[in-house]
Design a protein around this motif. Structure first.
Motif, mmCIF file in Angstrom:
data_model
loop_
_atom_site.group_PDB
_atom_site.id
_atom_site.type_symbol
_atom_site.label_atom_id
_atom_site.label_comp_id
_atom_site.label_asym_id
_atom_site.label_seq_id
_atom_site.Cartn_x
_atom_site.Cartn_y
_atom_site.Cartn_z
ATOM 1 N N GLY A 162 0.630 -1.261 -0.095
ATOM 2 C CA GLY A 162 -0.058 0.074 0.002
ATOM 3 C C GLY A 162 0.587 1.321 0.078
ATOM 4 O O GLY A 162 0.439 2.275 -0.749
ATOM 5 N N LYS A 163 1.890 1.267 0.843
ATOM 6 C CA LYS A 163 2.898 2.405 0.898
ATOM 7 C C LYS A 163 3.589 2.550 -0.428
ATOM 8 O O LYS A 163 3.645 3.779 -0.984
ATOM 9 N N ILE A 164 4.213 1.540 -1.303
ATOM 10 C CA ILE A 164 4.596 1.507 -2.440
ATOM 11 C C ILE A 164 3.633 2.043 -3.505
ATOM 12 O O ILE A 164 4.058 3.046 -4.378
ATOM 13 N N LYS A 165 2.435 1.592 -3.542
ATOM 14 C CA LYS A 165 1.278 2.094 -4.380
ATOM 15 C C LYS A 165 1.073 3.590 -4.214
ATOM 16 O O LYS A 165 0.842 4.284 -5.261
ATOM 17 N N SER A 166 0.999 4.036 -2.857
ATOM 18 C CA SER A 166 0.725 5.349 -2.655
ATOM 19 C C SER A 166 2.120 6.275 -3.234
ATOM 20 O O SER A 166 1.682 7.118 -3.900
ATOM 21 N N ARG A 167 3.118 5.842 -3.115
ATOM 22 C CA ARG A 167 4.408 6.537 -3.447
ATOM 23 C C ARG A 167 4.512 6.512 -5.157
ATOM 24 O O ARG A 167 4.786 7.680 -5.829
ATOM 25 N N LEU A 168 4.114 5.559 -5.601
ATOM 26 C CA LEU A 168 4.004 5.449 -7.365
ATOM 27 C C LEU A 168 2.951 6.552 -7.782
ATOM 28 O O LEU A 168 3.093 6.993 -8.858
ATOM 29 N N ASP A 169 1.946 6.220 -7.116
ATOM 30 C CA ASP A 169 0.671 7.224 -7.440
ATOM 31 C C ASP A 169 1.031 8.747 -7.403
ATOM 32 O O ASP A 169 0.930 9.565 -8.421
ATOM 33 N N GLU A 170 2.006 9.077 -6.168
ATOM 34 C CA GLU A 170 2.366 10.480 -6.121
ATOM 35 C C GLU A 170 3.375 10.873 -7.159
ATOM 36 O O GLU A 170 3.302 11.901 -7.800
ATOM 37 N N TRP A 171 4.118 10.153 -7.700
ATOM 38 C CA TRP A 171 5.240 10.123 -8.674
ATOM 39 C C TRP A 171 4.658 10.185 -10.022
ATOM 40 O O TRP A 171 5.024 11.097 -10.715
ATOM 41 N N ALA A 172 3.246 9.425 -10.336
ATOM 42 C CA ALA A 172 2.815 9.383 -11.447
ATOM 43 C C ALA A 172 2.178 10.800 -11.740
ATOM 44 O O ALA A 172 2.116 11.412 -12.918
ATOM 45 N N THR A 173 1.564 11.075 -10.701
ATOM 46 C CA THR A 173 0.855 12.266 -10.633
ATOM 47 C C THR A 173 1.778 13.694 -10.923
ATOM 48 O O THR A 173 1.373 14.462 -11.776
#
Length: 56
Positions: A39-50
């Motif tokens: 979940g933490k990895i997904k959040s960081r990837l989402d932030e990066w993609a945004t």
């Protein structure tokens, strides 16, 4: 969480017995570390993609 051997030998209790499933919170936390990490990895990837998409 009980195993089939524990339940059949008379040791332990059946967490699925009754109206609801009850699992000790300590046992649940012990097996959910990978879910938290992913979940933490997904959040960081989402932030990066945004940031990449919108230039922020």
């Amino acid at each position: 969480m009980s195993t089939a051997v524990d339940i059949s030998s008379g040791r332990g209790t059946n967490p699925w017995d009754g109206d609801r499933i009850e699992v000790d919170e300590r046992d649940l936390k012990a097996v959910s570390h990978h879910v938290v990490a992913l979940g933490k990895i997904k959040s960081r990837l989402d932030e990066w993609a945004t940031a990449l998409t919108y230039g922020r």
